[in-house]
Write a protein that holds these residues in place. Structure first.
Motif, mmCIF file in Angstrom:
data_model
loop_
_atom_site.group_PDB
_atom_site.id
_atom_site.type_symbol
_atom_site.label_atom_id
_atom_site.label_comp_id
_atom_site.label_asym_id
_atom_site.label_seq_id
_atom_site.Cartn_x
_atom_site.Cartn_y
_atom_site.Cartn_z
ATOM 1 N N LYS A 103 -15.039 -3.400 -22.269
ATOM 2 C CA LYS A 103 -14.101 -2.994 -23.312
ATOM 3 C C LYS A 103 -13.320 -4.205 -23.819
ATOM 4 O O LYS A 103 -13.093 -4.354 -25.014
ATOM 5 C CB LYS A 103 -13.138 -1.940 -22.784
ATOM 6 C CG LYS A 103 -13.686 -0.560 -22.736
ATOM 7 C CD LYS A 103 -12.624 0.429 -22.284
ATOM 8 C CE LYS A 103 -13.173 1.819 -22.168
ATOM 9 N NZ LYS A 103 -12.143 2.778 -21.715
ATOM 10 N N LYS A 145 -15.540 -6.394 -25.953
ATOM 11 C CA LYS A 145 -15.798 -5.752 -27.246
ATOM 12 C C LYS A 145 -14.566 -5.878 -28.154
ATOM 13 O O LYS A 145 -14.702 -6.087 -29.358
ATOM 14 C CB LYS A 145 -16.141 -4.281 -27.033
ATOM 15 C CG LYS A 145 -16.612 -3.584 -28.272
ATOM 16 C CD LYS A 145 -17.050 -2.166 -27.967
ATOM 17 C CE LYS A 145 -17.542 -1.476 -29.203
ATOM 18 N NZ LYS A 145 -17.984 -0.100 -28.920
ATOM 19 N N LYS A 200 -16.647 -1.623 -16.638
ATOM 20 C CA LYS A 200 -16.286 -0.906 -17.866
ATOM 21 C C LYS A 200 -15.117 -1.587 -18.568
ATOM 22 O O LYS A 200 -15.125 -1.776 -19.784
ATOM 23 C CB LYS A 200 -15.918 0.542 -17.566
ATOM 24 C CG LYS A 200 -17.050 1.493 -17.541
ATOM 25 C CD LYS A 200 -16.496 2.896 -17.365
ATOM 26 C CE LYS A 200 -17.516 3.926 -17.751
ATOM 27 N NZ LYS A 200 -17.002 5.288 -17.545
ATOM 28 N N ASN A 201 -14.085 -1.930 -17.802
ATOM 29 C CA ASN A 201 -12.910 -2.571 -18.389
ATOM 30 C C ASN A 201 -13.252 -3.945 -18.964
ATOM 31 O O ASN A 201 -12.746 -4.319 -20.022
ATOM 32 C CB ASN A 201 -11.789 -2.689 -17.362
ATOM 33 C CG ASN A 201 -11.189 -1.345 -17.018
ATOM 34 O OD1 ASN A 201 -11.270 -0.407 -17.797
ATOM 35 N ND2 ASN A 201 -10.598 -1.235 -15.842
#
Length: 55
Positions: A49, A52, A45-46
């Motif tokens: 992020k 992105k 997830k990190n």
């Protein structure tokens, strides 16, 4: 190739507190696999992020 985890929290249903305490010390049991799975998911997830945010 992705690494898949075939362990869920449902595998812990019906366990007593004492059984969970015993699982805490053994790295080969379900509890350790769930911890590894959770850690891996947070890393992914990190990373997503961060990727992105760079774009």
């Amino acid at each position: 190739m992705s690494k898949s985890y075939h362990v869920t929290y449902k595998d812990l249903e019906g366990k007593t507190r004492e059984e969970l305490e015993e699982m805490f010390d053994d790295p080969d049991l379900v509890l350790a696999e769930l911890a590894e799975k959770s850690h891996h998911k947070k890393e992914i997830k990190n990373k997503r992020k961060a990727d992105k945010a760079q774009k």
